[in-house]
Enzyme design. Sequence first.
Site, PDB file in Angstrom:
ATOM      1  N   CYS A   4       0.850  -1.203   0.000  1.00  0.00           N
ATOM      2  CA  CYS A   4       0.000   0.000   0.000  1.00  0.00           C
ATOM      3  C   CYS A   4       0.888   1.257   0.000  1.00  0.00           C
ATOM      4  O   CYS A   4       1.673   1.463   0.934  1.00  0.00           O
ATOM      5  CB  CYS A   4      -0.922  -0.012   1.220  1.00  0.00           C
ATOM      6  SG  CYS A   4      -1.805   1.548   1.432  1.00  0.00           S
ATOM      7  N   HIS A 101      -8.761   7.775   2.476  1.00  0.00           N
ATOM      8  CA  HIS A 101      -8.184   9.124   2.433  1.00  0.00           C
ATOM      9  C   HIS A 101      -9.260  10.147   2.131  1.00  0.00           C
ATOM     10  O   HIS A 101     -10.250   9.855   1.461  1.00  0.00           O
ATOM     11  CB  HIS A 101      -7.052   9.220   1.400  1.00  0.00           C
ATOM     12  CG  HIS A 101      -7.422   8.750   0.023  1.00  0.00           C
ATOM     13  ND1 HIS A 101      -7.483   7.413  -0.313  1.00  0.00           N
ATOM     14  CD2 HIS A 101      -7.748   9.424  -1.101  1.00  0.00           C
ATOM     15  CE1 HIS A 101      -7.831   7.291  -1.582  1.00  0.00           C
ATOM     16  NE2 HIS A 101      -8.012   8.501  -2.087  1.00  0.00           N
TER      17      HIS A 101
HETATM   18  P1  AMP Z   1      -8.338   8.506  -5.204  1.00  0.00           P
HETATM   19  O1  AMP Z   1      -8.351   8.441  -6.701  1.00  0.00           O
HETATM   20  O2  AMP Z   1      -9.495   9.206  -4.607  1.00  0.00           O
HETATM   21  O3  AMP Z   1      -8.120   7.125  -4.621  1.00  0.00           O
HETATM   22  O4  AMP Z   1      -7.095   9.395  -4.826  1.00  0.00           O
HETATM   23  C1  AMP Z   1      -5.783   8.939  -4.832  1.00  0.00           C
HETATM   24  C2  AMP Z   1      -4.911  10.145  -4.922  1.00  0.00           C
HETATM   25  O5  AMP Z   1      -3.605   9.769  -4.531  1.00  0.00           O
HETATM   26  C3  AMP Z   1      -4.785  10.747  -6.324  1.00  0.00           C
HETATM   27  O6  AMP Z   1      -5.230  12.103  -6.300  1.00  0.00           O
HETATM   28  C4  AMP Z   1      -3.292  10.638  -6.625  1.00  0.00           C
HETATM   29  O7  AMP Z   1      -2.781  11.740  -7.352  1.00  0.00           O
HETATM   30  C5  AMP Z   1      -2.690  10.546  -5.234  1.00  0.00           C
HETATM   31  N1  AMP Z   1      -1.397   9.887  -5.126  1.00  0.00           N
HETATM   32  C6  AMP Z   1      -1.033   8.693  -5.636  1.00  0.00           C
HETATM   33  N2  AMP Z   1       0.222   8.391  -5.302  1.00  0.00           N
HETATM   34  C7  AMP Z   1       0.671   9.410  -4.528  1.00  0.00           C
HETATM   35  C8  AMP Z   1       1.910   9.699  -3.866  1.00  0.00           C
HETATM   36  N3  AMP Z   1       2.943   8.845  -3.913  1.00  0.00           N
HETATM   37  N4  AMP Z   1       2.012  10.849  -3.176  1.00  0.00           N
HETATM   38  C9  AMP Z   1       0.976  11.714  -3.115  1.00  0.00           C
HETATM   39  N5  AMP Z   1      -0.217  11.495  -3.718  1.00  0.00           N
HETATM   40  C10 AMP Z   1      -0.368  10.375  -4.419  1.00  0.00           C
END
Ligand code: AMP
Length: 115
Positions: A4, A101
């Site tokens: 994760c 989140h």
């Molecule tokens: P969701 O699509 O609601 O599950 O949101 C996941 C979010 O995580 C997206 O907005 C991605 O841009 C963000 N995300 C994915 N990997 C990372 C990371 N390593 N650091 C910061 N944000 C991330």
Amino acid sequence: MDDCIFCKIAQKELSSEVVYETNEVIAFRDVAPVAPTHILLIPKKHIQSLSQLEKNDRADLMPKMYDAIDELVKKEGLNEKGYRVVSNTGKEGGQTVNHLHFHLLGGRSMQWPPG
Ligand code: AMP
């Protein structure tokens, strides 16, 4: 959870721009921001999504998440202007990372309905 990415961020195995942290909650800037302020708030404990949030976690964790939101909204200067908090949940909810989140979005006018 081993595979994760948000657990790895919480455990500092993966770098991120952390903007808030307590023993239970951590918040960091989204790597692909869709607004001038785009912060992700997560519980450090792995919970898959809102639909997996058990009753005891709801009572313990949610006030801490709201404390984090409150502090970040002030820090980012969003109180007066307004902002959006959203938790995409499950496949049709648009969730792509399976660790609970909340997105805190602000700094521009939001549209409704979202896509
Ligand atoms: P969701 O699509 O609601 O599950 O949101 C996941 C979010 O995580 C997206 O907005 C991605 O841009 C963000 N995300 C994915 N990997 C990372 C990371 N390593 N650091 C910061 N944000 C991330």
